[in-house]
Design a protein around this motif. Structure first.
Motif, PDB file in Angstrom:
ATOM      1  N   ASN A 120       0.825  -1.199   0.000  1.00  0.00           N
ATOM      2  CA  ASN A 120       0.000   0.000   0.000  1.00  0.00           C
ATOM      3  C   ASN A 120       0.864   1.255   0.000  1.00  0.00           C
ATOM      4  N   LYS A 121       0.243   2.344  -0.442  1.00  0.00           N
ATOM      5  CA  LYS A 121       0.930   3.634  -0.405  1.00  0.00           C
ATOM      6  C   LYS A 121       1.043   4.083   1.045  1.00  0.00           C
ATOM      7  N   LYS A 122       2.257   4.386   1.477  1.00  0.00           N
ATOM      8  CA  LYS A 122       2.491   4.760   2.871  1.00  0.00           C
ATOM      9  C   LYS A 122       2.319   6.265   3.063  1.00  0.00           C
ATOM     10  N   GLU A 123       1.683   6.615   4.144  1.00  0.00           N
ATOM     11  CA  GLU A 123       1.512   8.034   4.480  1.00  0.00           C
ATOM     12  C   GLU A 123       1.579   8.209   5.987  1.00  0.00           C
ATOM     13  N   GLU A 124       2.531   9.021   6.432  1.00  0.00           N
ATOM     14  CA  GLU A 124       2.626   9.332   7.854  1.00  0.00           C
ATOM     15  C   GLU A 124       1.742  10.540   8.153  1.00  0.00           C
ATOM     16  N   LEU A 125       0.885  10.393   9.127  1.00  0.00           N
ATOM     17  CA  LEU A 125      -0.044  11.469   9.471  1.00  0.00           C
ATOM     18  C   LEU A 125       0.646  12.453  10.408  1.00  0.00           C
ATOM     19  N   LYS A 126       0.761  13.686   9.952  1.00  0.00           N
ATOM     20  CA  LYS A 126       1.444  14.714  10.739  1.00  0.00           C
ATOM     21  C   LYS A 126       0.452  15.799  11.157  1.00  0.00           C
ATOM     22  N   CYS A 127       0.408  16.038  12.430  1.00  0.00           N
ATOM     23  CA  CYS A 127      -0.487  17.055  12.995  1.00  0.00           C
ATOM     24  C   CYS A 127       0.345  18.290  13.327  1.00  0.00           C
ATOM     25  N   GLU A 128       0.177  19.347  12.561  1.00  0.00           N
ATOM     26  CA  GLU A 128       0.958  20.568  12.760  1.00  0.00           C
ATOM     27  C   GLU A 128       0.299  21.422  13.845  1.00  0.00           C
ATOM     28  N   ILE A 129       0.962  21.531  14.983  1.00  0.00           N
ATOM     29  CA  ILE A 129       0.418  22.317  16.101  1.00  0.00           C
ATOM     30  C   ILE A 129       0.892  23.763  15.965  1.00  0.00           C
ATOM     31  N   GLY A 171       2.372   8.770  13.237  1.00  0.00           N
ATOM     32  CA  GLY A 171       2.864  10.140  13.374  1.00  0.00           C
ATOM     33  C   GLY A 171       2.480  10.672  14.736  1.00  0.00           C
ATOM     34  N   ASN A 172       1.893  11.886  14.784  1.00  0.00           N
ATOM     35  CA  ASN A 172       1.389  12.413  16.054  1.00  0.00           C
ATOM     36  C   ASN A 172      -0.130  12.577  16.022  1.00  0.00           C
ATOM     37  N   GLN A 178     -16.168  38.382  11.833  1.00  0.00           N
ATOM     38  CA  GLN A 178     -17.427  39.069  12.106  1.00  0.00           C
ATOM     39  C   GLN A 178     -18.190  38.427  13.265  1.00  0.00           C
ATOM     40  N   GLU A 179     -17.857  37.165  13.577  1.00  0.00           N
ATOM     41  CA  GLU A 179     -18.596  36.461  14.620  1.00  0.00           C
ATOM     42  C   GLU A 179     -18.039  36.733  16.016  1.00  0.00           C
ATOM     43  N   GLY A 180     -16.898  37.383  16.101  1.00  0.00           N
ATOM     44  CA  GLY A 180     -16.315  37.669  17.402  1.00  0.00           C
ATOM     45  C   GLY A 180     -14.910  37.131  17.503  1.00  0.00           C
ATOM     46  N   SER A 181     -14.359  37.177  18.721  1.00  0.00           N
ATOM     47  CA  SER A 181     -12.980  36.767  18.936  1.00  0.00           C
ATOM     48  C   SER A 181     -12.822  35.273  18.699  1.00  0.00           C
ATOM     49  N   GLN A 182     -11.612  34.871  18.333  1.00  0.00           N
ATOM     50  CA  GLN A 182     -11.318  33.463  18.087  1.00  0.00           C
ATOM     51  C   GLN A 182      -9.971  33.125  18.736  1.00  0.00           C
ATOM     52  N   PHE A 183     -10.017  32.705  19.991  1.00  0.00           N
ATOM     53  CA  PHE A 183      -8.804  32.284  20.677  1.00  0.00           C
ATOM     54  C   PHE A 183      -8.617  30.789  20.426  1.00  0.00           C
ATOM     55  N   LEU A 184      -7.490  30.416  19.778  1.00  0.00           N
ATOM     56  CA  LEU A 184      -7.224  29.004  19.515  1.00  0.00           C
ATOM     57  C   LEU A 184      -6.725  28.345  20.794  1.00  0.00           C
ATOM     58  N   VAL A 185      -7.470  27.344  21.255  1.00  0.00           N
ATOM     59  CA  VAL A 185      -7.165  26.677  22.521  1.00  0.00           C
ATOM     60  C   VAL A 185      -6.519  25.311  22.275  1.00  0.00           C
ATOM     61  N   GLY A 186      -7.049  24.572  21.299  1.00  0.00           N
ATOM     62  CA  GLY A 186      -6.538  23.236  21.037  1.00  0.00           C
ATOM     63  C   GLY A 186      -6.557  22.901  19.562  1.00  0.00           C
ATOM     64  N   HIS A 187      -5.697  21.962  19.176  1.00  0.00           N
ATOM     65  CA  HIS A 187      -5.661  21.450  17.800  1.00  0.00           C
ATOM     66  C   HIS A 187      -5.567  19.931  17.910  1.00  0.00           C
ATOM     67  N   PHE A 188      -6.675  19.251  17.600  1.00  0.00           N
ATOM     68  CA  PHE A 188      -6.784  17.810  17.786  1.00  0.00           C
ATOM     69  C   PHE A 188      -6.838  17.115  16.431  1.00  0.00           C
ATOM     70  N   CYS A 189      -6.012  16.085  16.266  1.00  0.00           N
ATOM     71  CA  CYS A 189      -5.928  15.371  14.990  1.00  0.00           C
ATOM     72  C   CYS A 189      -6.253  13.896  15.182  1.00  0.00           C
ATOM     73  N   TYR A 190      -7.253  13.407  14.450  1.00  0.00           N
ATOM     74  CA  TYR A 190      -7.655  12.008  14.513  1.00  0.00           C
ATOM     75  C   TYR A 190      -7.514  11.352  13.141  1.00  0.00           C
ATOM     76  N   GLY A 191      -6.969  10.125  13.145  1.00  0.00           N
ATOM     77  CA  GLY A 191      -7.048   9.252  11.991  1.00  0.00           C
ATOM     78  C   GLY A 191      -7.944   8.103  12.370  1.00  0.00           C
ATOM     79  N   ILE A 192      -9.061   7.920  11.649  1.00  0.00           N
ATOM     80  CA  ILE A 192     -10.063   6.928  12.056  1.00  0.00           C
ATOM     81  C   ILE A 192     -10.385   6.019  10.875  1.00  0.00           C
TER      82      ILE A 192
END
Length: 463
Positions: free
Chosen positions: A20-29, A290-291, A446-460
């Protein structure tokens, strides 16, 4: 025999992935602008101006000797001028503004004559606090420090906040922050309260009881790294536990978190119907960990699956916490195309966008943990295959500390409650709202402030 079976399974996995074609899943934080108070680089050639509220409402803080207010005056001079070796100018707030020497600040600022109008050198004044907010000369780094009881009416609160906003707390001065050191001190004197457009006074003596002490406030307006650095220096200086019952906070839209949270730690346990493999293989693609958080849902699984997490959470020191009630996920979904043998984007209106629901958010500040539940809904995966789901966890608002209201005149226990400050909650709320507005302005959201709190990556993988 068991060893042979294990080797067969490993060999089968190798054969499957090799075809199979290999792919490492990388989660860029994403990175954030983290500043450590112990290692923060303070500005070169910082100019400091310290302003002391010289009105009669401050007299009670110096009536009975070495109060926490007097200790605060000394600590500020020591940290900025004596230890910091910075050029410091001193002023007594009044009309007109009165420049004083460092010696006068030290000798008279802790005495009654500085506030009671009995000395011709220090005449009785009202203190327009907003007059202390003077814009810095172009390209000059400046720290403005204001010591006051913040006892003011709504009109004064609005004027002070607008002056801070116009001079420093705006996109043109994006590295500037507003810091607050709220202190409770011994007090013996008159308290002035404005209600219904009239001033009323009452005599208040706190004694030494901790729950009877009267608040005053030190405002710091300057470059963020300097405010944070000198907060750290004040803590190092404080051998008399001056900061023990104080509140320290910094308002700045880019310094809410030191690090974006990610799925660094696995869920506490996995329910039946789902496993966590080392790789996902299907439709000609072998996706390695990956991560990412890799999960495989059993083919017959219909019921929702609950995963409970407790992951690292890194709020910036002295910042307001994000409001957990405003946390919302923004998802980006992809699925393996079995013909192209690569991940392709999935329509944002697909049921896949709701394949994972996040709920039961908790922030544990003392443990630096973010707790939550992820509810995986197998029926929202449209067909068998391998999916990538990336979630940005965003907060629209910052949390309002409970002590703002507790210290405010609205929560007075009587009409002569000297432990409260009129208008202080309104003042702090305006700074919080401005912080949120500046964050929204940065992203033109336009919807208001956007404070980035978390970045979650799932491979399912759904069989």
């Amino acid at each position: 025999m068991i060893r042979i079976q294990w080797l067969v399974l490993v060999l089968m996995a190798v054969l499957l992935t090799s075809c199979n074609k290999k792919e490492e899943l990388k989660c860029e934080i994403p990175n954030v602008n983290s500043v450590n108070s112990e290692t923060a680089n303070k500005s070169d050639n910082l100019n400091v101006a310290i302003y002391v509220d010289g009105s009669g409402s401050m007299l009670g803080y110096v009536k009975d000797g070495e109060s926490k207010y007097i200790k605060t005056l000394k600590s500020l001079r020591s940290v900025f001028e004596l230890t910091g070796k910075l050029p410091v100018e001193y002023y007594r707030i009044g009309t007109p503004m009165q420049k004083i020497t460092g010696g006068e600040y030290y000798s008279y600022g802790s005495s009654s004559v500085f506030y009671d109008g009995s000395n011709a050198k220090f005449k009785a004044v009202s203190s327009p606090i907003d007059a202390a907010i003077v814009p810095a000369v172009k390209d000059q780094k400046k720290m403005t420090v204001i010591i006051t009881d913040l006892q003011q009416n709504s009109g004064d609160v609005t004027k002070l906040n607008k002056r801070i906003q116009d001079a420093y707390f705006n996109p043109q001065k994006k590295d500037y922050a507003v810091g607050v050191w709220a202190v409770k001190s011994e007090f013996n004197g008159k308290v002035y309260v404005e209600e219904n457009n009239s001033i009323k006074t009452f005599v208040y003596n706190s004694g030494k009881q901790a729950d009877k002490l009267r608040p005053f406030y030190v405002l710091f307006i300057g470059p963020y790294q300097d405010v944070k650095y000198y907060f750290g220096q004040l803590q190092n200086y404080d051998s008399n536990q001056l900061l023990a019952n104080s509140k320290l906070m910094i308002f700045h839209p880019d310094h809410i978190l030191d690090k974006i949270s990610s799925l660094e730690t696995p869920p506490e346990s996995l329910p039946q119907g789902i496993i966590s493999p080392l790789s996902l293989v299907k439709d000609g693609v072998a996706a390695s960990k990956g991560n990412y958080e890799l999960l495989q849902i059993n083919s017959g699984q219909k019921d929702n699956l609950t995963l409970n997490y407790s992951i690292p959470f890194s709020p910036s020191e002295y910042s307001l916490l994000v409001d957990i009630n405003s946390l919302k996920p923004k998802v980006k979904a992809e699925k393996v195309d079995k013909f192209a043998k690569e991940f392709k984007p999935v329509d944002s209106n697909s049921a896949l966008s709701n394949a994972i629901e996040f709920k039961d958010w908790q922030i544990l500040p003392k443990e630096n943990k973010l707790k939550f539940s992820a509810i995986i809904q197998p029926n929202n995966f449209p067909e068998p295959g391998i999916y990538k789901l990336q979630f940005d966890i965003l907060s629209q608002n910052l949390e309002t500390p409970s002590w703002w209201k507790e210290w405010d005149w609205q929560t007075k226990s009587s009409e002569e409650d000297g432990t409260k400050t009129h208008g202080v909650e309104e003042f702090f709320m305006a700074l919080k709202n401005r912080t949120e507005t500046m964050k929204a302005e940065q992203s033109n959201n336009q919807e208001g402030s956007q404070f980035l709190v978390g970045h979650f990556c799932y491979g399912i993988k759904k069989d």
